[in-house]
Design a protein around this motif. Structure first.
Motif, short mmCIF file in Angstrom:
data_model
loop_
_atom_site.label_atom_id
_atom_site.label_comp_id
_atom_site.label_asym_id
_atom_site.label_seq_id
_atom_site.Cartn_x
_atom_site.Cartn_y
_atom_site.Cartn_z
N ILE A 171 0.53 -1.57 -0.19
CA ILE A 171 0.07 0.23 0.00
C ILE A 171 0.68 1.15 -0.14
O ILE A 171 0.88 2.32 -0.63
CB ILE A 171 -0.88 -0.55 1.48
CG1 ILE A 171 -1.90 -1.33 1.18
CG2 ILE A 171 -1.70 1.59 1.43
CD1 ILE A 171 -2.90 -1.34 2.38
N VAL A 172 1.59 1.00 1.12
CA VAL A 172 2.58 2.28 1.13
C VAL A 172 3.40 3.10 0.32
O VAL A 172 3.50 3.65 -0.87
CB VAL A 172 2.82 2.84 2.50
CG1 VAL A 172 4.27 3.99 2.82
CG2 VAL A 172 2.53 2.72 3.82
N PHE A 173 4.10 1.93 -0.28
CA PHE A 173 5.23 1.63 -1.20
C PHE A 173 4.80 2.02 -2.69
O PHE A 173 5.55 2.18 -3.46
CB PHE A 173 5.96 -0.22 -1.33
CG PHE A 173 7.18 0.59 -0.68
CD1 PHE A 173 7.15 1.90 0.03
CD2 PHE A 173 8.55 -0.92 -0.28
CE1 PHE A 173 8.41 1.81 1.32
CE2 PHE A 173 9.96 0.31 0.01
CZ PHE A 173 9.62 0.75 1.35
N PRO A 174 3.46 0.92 -3.14
CA PRO A 174 3.12 1.63 -4.53
C PRO A 174 2.31 3.67 -4.31
O PRO A 174 2.59 3.91 -5.45
CB PRO A 174 1.79 0.91 -5.14
CG PRO A 174 2.36 -0.10 -3.88
CD PRO A 174 3.73 -0.18 -2.97
N MET A 175 2.03 3.60 -3.34
CA MET A 175 1.62 5.09 -3.31
C MET A 175 3.24 5.87 -3.54
O MET A 175 2.88 6.87 -4.28
CB MET A 175 1.39 5.26 -1.64
CG MET A 175 0.08 6.62 -1.87
SD MET A 175 -0.93 6.16 -0.31
CE MET A 175 0.43 6.68 1.35
N ILE A 176 4.39 5.54 -2.86
CA ILE A 176 5.22 5.89 -3.32
C ILE A 176 5.58 6.22 -4.46
O ILE A 176 6.45 7.09 -4.77
CB ILE A 176 6.70 6.60 -2.41
CG1 ILE A 176 6.08 6.37 -0.81
CG2 ILE A 176 7.85 6.62 -2.45
CD1 ILE A 176 6.66 5.57 0.15
N PHE A 177 5.66 5.05 -4.98
CA PHE A 177 6.36 5.38 -6.65
C PHE A 177 5.63 5.85 -7.82
O PHE A 177 6.37 6.42 -8.58
CB PHE A 177 5.94 3.54 -6.98
CG PHE A 177 7.34 2.50 -6.13
CD1 PHE A 177 8.22 2.96 -5.51
CD2 PHE A 177 6.88 1.12 -6.35
CE1 PHE A 177 9.75 2.36 -5.09
CE2 PHE A 177 7.63 0.32 -5.49
CZ PHE A 177 9.10 0.83 -4.70
N ASN A 178 4.11 6.07 -7.12
CA ASN A 178 3.32 6.71 -8.31
C ASN A 178 4.12 8.61 -8.03
O ASN A 178 3.90 8.77 -9.28
CB ASN A 178 1.47 6.27 -7.23
CG ASN A 178 1.17 5.48 -7.41
OD1 ASN A 178 1.46 4.84 -8.90
ND2 ASN A 178 -0.13 5.43 -6.48
#
Length: 484
Positions: free
Chosen positions: A301-308
């Motif tokens: 959840i958090v990492f994909p948000m950051i990659f975005n």
């Protein structure tokens, strides 16, 4: 009696052992445990736990496996026939770990494929719940999360393909490729993440010591728990792998290499994780405390948000991260699968290929049950129970059996013969007296926490697991070898 397999070199064994130790816990659990248990001050209980539990118990496991050169169930039966059922209870618990671990790996596989197009969209939490991991709403148990289901099928085929071969051509060969690849990928991610704007915010948040927490017993228990899970201690993996070692192996040297590699990996990864969280905090103005989580929440959840929000570099880092998790996970899953495979083949006189095939089919069926709309909820319940109740208790029991019923002194000649470092009275004292006490305290605290916070549905699942494991262990103890 099945023919005893053997590694072609100590290097194959070391890579396989590092592969079994370095897994999801190093990538998504350690940084959170470090942060939430006193930051920089946590390193004191952490290294203490390595010194008085991690290294001594792994040395014991290597000594037992190397000395007996048999499967775990046969070793305990040789020590005392009544102990065979204890061996089956442990390898069954570890087999259950394989079953739910393959589901977590399937989530990762879905994210690896999604990472090329950022298919998770802007609402990363909704994507995880609706497409991959489900939720704790029991009414969602009626449908399958198809991407996860397909992933489980693919991963079990891969696990079977590697495991059904001789250890050297299967696990040994794969570990020699995946472990160096994993270390290279994580090095790229960590080094780049340290250059991100805001990385220093993350690292100072991670390492700021809270010395007062050293007087809290929970911090010490957290350190010991991290070492148990991180090194896959007492799960008959090290013992089984060590039974395949050639003569003249430097057992204690190998233990130190594996422990140092594992710790170095998880500490460096924690720096990378918190650098990336610091970047998110710096860029979006989100307070660090809102971003810090562990496990599935962090990675899915958090990492994909950051990659975005990372721009083009996110398109490179995202596939690399999910590929690293996949490599770490596959080598760990091979380790979890091996004790059950080795013990069953040894007990029933089956070939490795036949045993791996039958166990893979059984394991896959149970993994598929965990791919419904409550997938992550079920995995969480089973993970807590198996580790806090089953494996922790059985590590303590192993300590007592090998130290008191067999006699830990019997392993000293094999351990010291070719090793650069030697063990003696201090190690014997730790195994006989110190470790059993620490493990029993940890088990009691864990059980109290587990059952005081559990809901009725969770207790029901726990009871089903206990009954299934005890019945299966009883049947396997009574079974006679086939005439194959």
């Amino acid at each position: 009696m099945t023919q005893q397999a053997q590694w072609d070199s100590s290097l194959a064994f070391i890579f396989a052992m590092i592969g079994a130790a370095v897994g999801l816990g190093n990538i998504w659990r350690f940084s959170y445990v470090l942060y939430s248990n006193g930051g920089g001050s946590f390193f004191i209980p952490y290294f203490t736990a390595i010194a008085i539990m991690g290294i001594p118990f792994l040395i014991l496991e290597y000594g037992v496996g190397f000395s007996f050169k048999e499967s775990f169930s046969k070793i305990l039966k040789d020590i005392k026939p009544e102990f065979e059922i204890i061996a089956w209870i442990l390898v069954l618990f570890v087999f259950i770990v394989t079953i739910y671990y393959m589901v977590i790996l399937s989530w990762d596989l879905v994210y690896l494929l999604s990472s090329f197009t950022f298919h998770w969209g802007t609402d990363t939490a909704a994507y995880f719940v609706n497409t991959v991991g489900g939720s704790s709403n029991l009414s969602n148990a009626s449908f399958l999360l198809i991407p996860t289901t397909v992933g489980v099928l693919i991963l079990w085929v891969i696990l079977w393909f590697i495991s059904h071969k001789n250890v050297d051509k299967g696990i040994g060969k794969v570990s020699k490729i995946l472990i160096p690849s994993l270390f290279v990928i994580m090095a790229i991610i960590i080094i780049y993440s340290l250059t991100l704007p805001g990385a220093s915010i993350g690292i100072s948040t991670l390492l700021t010591p809270d010395w007062s927490m050293l007087f809290n017993i929970d911090i010490w228990l957290a350190a010991f728990a991290q070492i148990i899970f991180s090194l896959s201690m007492g799960q008959a993996i090290a013992l089984t792998y060590a039974s395949y070692l050639p003569e003249n192996s430097k057992l204690i040297d190998n233990v130190l290499i594996v422990v140092c590699s594992n710790s170095l990996f998880e500490i460096c990864t924690a720096f990378g994780v918190f650098s990336i969280l610091g970047f998110m905090s710096f860029t979006n103005g989100t307070p660090m405390v809102q971003l810090i989580t562990e496990g599935t929440g962090l990675v899915f959840i958090v990492f994909p948000m950051i990659f975005n929000i990372m721009g083009p570099i996110g398109r490179v880092l995202a596939p690399l991260l999910f590929l690293a998790i996949l490599f770490a996970g596959i080598t760990s899953a091979l380790g979890f699968f091996e004790p059950m495979l080795s013990s069953t083949a040894d007990k029933l006189g089956w070939s490795r290929k036949k045993t791996a095939t039958i166990l893979s089919v059984i394991g896959c069926v149970f993994s598929l049950i965990l791919t419904t709309g409550i997938s992550s909820y079920l995995v969480g319940i089973i993970d807590s129970f198996v580790n806090q109740f089953g494996i922790l208790l059985l590590i303590g029991i192993q300590c007592i059996i090998f130290a008191w019923f067999y006699g830990v002194e019997h392993f000293l000649p094999a351990l010291n013969e070719h090793s650069t470092f030697k063990v003696g009275k201090t190690w014997t004292f730790v195994i006989k007296y110190l470790l059993p006490v620490v493990l029993i305290i940890m088990w009691i605290v864990g059980i109290v926490q587990l059952f005081t916070t559990a809901k009725s549905f969770e207790i029901m699942i726990d009871l089903v697991i206990i009954i299934a494991v005890l019945v299966s262990a009883f049947v396997l103890t009574k079974l006679k070898p086939s005439s194959e």
